[in-house]
Design an enzyme around this catalytic site. Structure first.
Site, PDB file in Angstrom:
ATOM      1  N   ARG A 157      39.993 -48.206 -26.579  1.00  0.00           N
ATOM      2  CA  ARG A 157      40.681 -48.296 -25.139  1.00  0.00           C
ATOM      3  C   ARG A 157      41.673 -49.323 -25.097  1.00  0.00           C
ATOM      4  NH1 ARG A 157      38.841 -45.837 -19.351  1.00  0.00           N
ATOM      5  NH2 ARG A 157      38.954 -44.021 -20.594  1.00  0.00           N
TER       6      ARG A 157
ATOM      7  N   HIS B  98      45.670 -40.021 -23.612  1.00  0.00           N
ATOM      8  CA  HIS B  98      44.355 -39.925 -23.317  1.00  0.00           C
ATOM      9  C   HIS B  98      43.804 -38.646 -23.981  1.00  0.00           C
ATOM     10  CE1 HIS B  98      40.532 -40.777 -22.020  1.00  0.00           C
ATOM     11  NE2 HIS B  98      40.447 -40.666 -20.600  1.00  0.00           N
TER      12      HIS B  98
ATOM     13  N   GLN C 118      40.092 -37.005 -23.394  1.00  0.00           N
ATOM     14  CA  GLN C 118      40.011 -36.228 -22.105  1.00  0.00           C
ATOM     15  C   GLN C 118      40.588 -34.929 -22.115  1.00  0.00           C
ATOM     16  OE1 GLN C 118      39.102 -37.499 -18.792  1.00  0.00           O
ATOM     17  NE2 GLN C 118      39.142 -35.472 -18.451  1.00  0.00           N
TER      18      GLN C 118
ATOM     19  N   ASP D  72      45.565 -36.792 -11.374  1.00  0.00           N
ATOM     20  CA  ASP D  72      45.453 -38.240 -11.716  1.00  0.00           C
ATOM     21  C   ASP D  72      45.609 -39.264 -10.658  1.00  0.00           C
ATOM     22  OD1 ASP D  72      44.083 -40.287 -13.140  1.00  0.00           O
ATOM     23  OD2 ASP D  72      45.559 -40.106 -14.721  1.00  0.00           O
TER      24      ASP D  72
ATOM     25  N   CYS E 275      40.761 -36.113 -14.081  1.00  0.00           N
ATOM     26  CA  CYS E 275      40.070 -36.709 -15.056  1.00  0.00           C
ATOM     27  C   CYS E 275      38.878 -37.806 -14.382  1.00  0.00           C
ATOM     28  CB  CYS E 275      41.060 -37.335 -15.808  1.00  0.00           C
ATOM     29  SG  CYS E 275      41.852 -38.774 -15.352  1.00  0.00           S
TER      30      CYS E 275
ATOM     31  N   ARG F 119      33.366 -34.265 -21.477  1.00  0.00           N
ATOM     32  CA  ARG F 119      33.693 -35.160 -22.197  1.00  0.00           C
ATOM     33  C   ARG F 119      32.459 -35.494 -23.463  1.00  0.00           C
ATOM     34  NH1 ARG F 119      36.990 -39.118 -20.200  1.00  0.00           N
ATOM     35  NH2 ARG F 119      36.974 -39.604 -22.337  1.00  0.00           N
TER      36      ARG F 119
HETATM   37  N1   CP Z   1      38.283 -40.235 -17.404  1.00  0.00           N
HETATM   38  C1   CP Z   1      37.913 -41.272 -18.018  1.00  0.00           C
HETATM   39  O1   CP Z   1      38.323 -41.472 -18.957  1.00  0.00           O
HETATM   40  O2   CP Z   1      37.266 -41.919 -17.194  1.00  0.00           O
HETATM   41  P1   CP Z   1      36.585 -43.540 -17.519  1.00  0.00           P
HETATM   42  O3   CP Z   1      37.839 -44.396 -17.438  1.00  0.00           O
HETATM   43  O4   CP Z   1      35.565 -43.844 -16.591  1.00  0.00           O
HETATM   44  O5   CP Z   1      36.408 -43.523 -19.107  1.00  0.00           O
HETATM   45  N1  NVA Z   2      45.489 -42.608 -15.750  1.00  0.00           N
HETATM   46  C1  NVA Z   2      44.366 -43.169 -15.751  1.00  0.00           C
HETATM   47  C2  NVA Z   2      43.328 -42.519 -16.405  1.00  0.00           C
HETATM   48  C3  NVA Z   2      42.076 -42.978 -16.144  1.00  0.00           C
HETATM   49  C4  NVA Z   2      40.947 -42.217 -17.073  1.00  0.00           C
HETATM   50  C5  NVA Z   2      44.403 -44.710 -16.314  1.00  0.00           C
HETATM   51  O1  NVA Z   2      45.047 -44.874 -17.254  1.00  0.00           O
HETATM   52  O2  NVA Z   2      43.804 -45.704 -15.696  1.00  0.00           O
END
Ligand code: CP
Ligand code: NVA
Length: 306
Positions: free
Chosen positions: A102, A129, A132, A223, A263, A291
């Site tokens: 990540r 993502h 997701q 989101d 999400c 997930r």
């Molecule tokens: N939706 C999602 O990826 O959540 P987290 O940031 O908690 O992993």
């Molecule tokens: N768009 C958000 C998604 C979190 C799961 C972010 O990148 O923070």
């Protein structure tokens, strides 16, 4: 799906429509208990940003497969002190069977993939993502029994989730509408790529009008208005995004049987009202659970266990 063994999953369109359909079938079979898979593989989690769902769902998925997980938090590994990705990737490659990263820049994921031979999974970047969206597609399919003939509307920021949603829906022939304020549209290259993938199988509508975007649709998705790394822009964005809030009035414009997805994490009464996220059309908890099932299927696929 054996041909996907060893492949990277840096974006949702790394997989074909058939790959995703197979993966969703496997995820469903793993969820219902129809299929069980066991392995003794090791997954590394290298997360430069916070995470609850992705971290825990990958960890539990790997444990349930019989494998193990190493948390490579940058605060306690040398990556946090500036060890180059090209070096880190080649070293982790010698220990691990699969690595989920990540991070901010998509190019960093590509560097990991270039220097490691094990599968690299995008656990969220600023651009995409994809994990997701696997869970989202699984949830939509569970709710409607199909992915055909549906329209998904996404409201808010043209961010990583929106980008992957566009590509995933384009791949599977799902109609999509994105309502974003001017200046906050999805990535240009993603739109172009999505249109090329979709061809005439599905319609992609990009608009500034949230009401027109939700009219009669089966899935309403939102989101956060400021993603991780954009926290300092949250206040200036609030009034700009207000018309895109998923609230009762906007939801009334959708199909009466429409479901609501997010999400998570959510900011209640910003991008979604408390009443809607807690309401009867919300499927966000099933979406979060999926997930784990979708990523278990992803791990099994990339590790060649199926
Ligand atoms: N939706 C999602 O990826 O959540 P987290 O940031 O908690 O992993
Ligand atoms: N768009 C958000 C998604 C979190 C799961 C972010 O990148 O923070």
């Amino acid at each position: 799906m054996k041909e996907l063994k060893g492949q990277d999953f840096l974006g949702i369109a790394n997989f074909s429509a058939n790959d995703i359909r197979d993966l969703l079938q496997l995820a469903g079979d793993l969820k219902s208990g129809k299929t069980t898979i066991t392995c003794n593989k090791i997954l590394g989690l290298l997360f430069y940003k916070a995470s609850t769902r992705t971290r825990v769902s990958f960890t539990v998925a790997m444990y349930q497969l019989g494998g193990q997980v190493i948390d490579l938090n940058p605060n306690v590994t040398q990556v946090g002190r500036g060890e180059p990705i090209c070096d880190t990737a080649r070293v982790l490659d010698r220990y691990l069977d699969v690595l989920a990263v990540r991070t901010f820049k998509q190019e960093d994921l590509e560097t990991f993939a270039k220097f490691a031979t094990i599968p690299i999974i995008n656990a969220l970047s600023d651009l995409e993502h994809p994990c997701q969206i696997l869970a989202d597609l699984m949830t939509i399919q569970e709710c409607f029994g199909t992915l055909s003939g549906l329209t998904v509307t996404y409201l808010g920021d043209g961010n990583n989730v929106a980008n992957s949603l566009l590509l995933g829906c384009a791949l599977l022939g799902i109609n999509v509408r994105f309502a974003t304020p001017p200046g906050y549209e999805l990535d240009d290259k993603i739109i172009e790529y999505g249109r090329a993938i979709a061809g005439d199988r599905s319609e992609i509508i990009l608009t500034e009008d949230p009401v027109a975007a939700v009219k009669g649709v089966q899935v309403v998705y939102t989101d956060v208005w400021a993603s991780m790394g954009q926290e300092n822009m949250a206040d200036e964005r609030m009034p700009i995004f207000q018309p895109y809030q998923v609230n009762g009035a906007l939801l009334n414009e959708a199909d009466p049987d429409a479901i609501v997805l997010h999400c998570l994490p959510a900011h209640r009464d910003e991008e979604i009202t408390d009443a809607v996220i807690e309401g009867k059309q919300s499927r966000v908890w099933d979406q979060a659970e999926n997930r784990m099932h979708a990523q278990k299927a992803l791990l099994a696929t990339l590790l060649g266990l199926v």
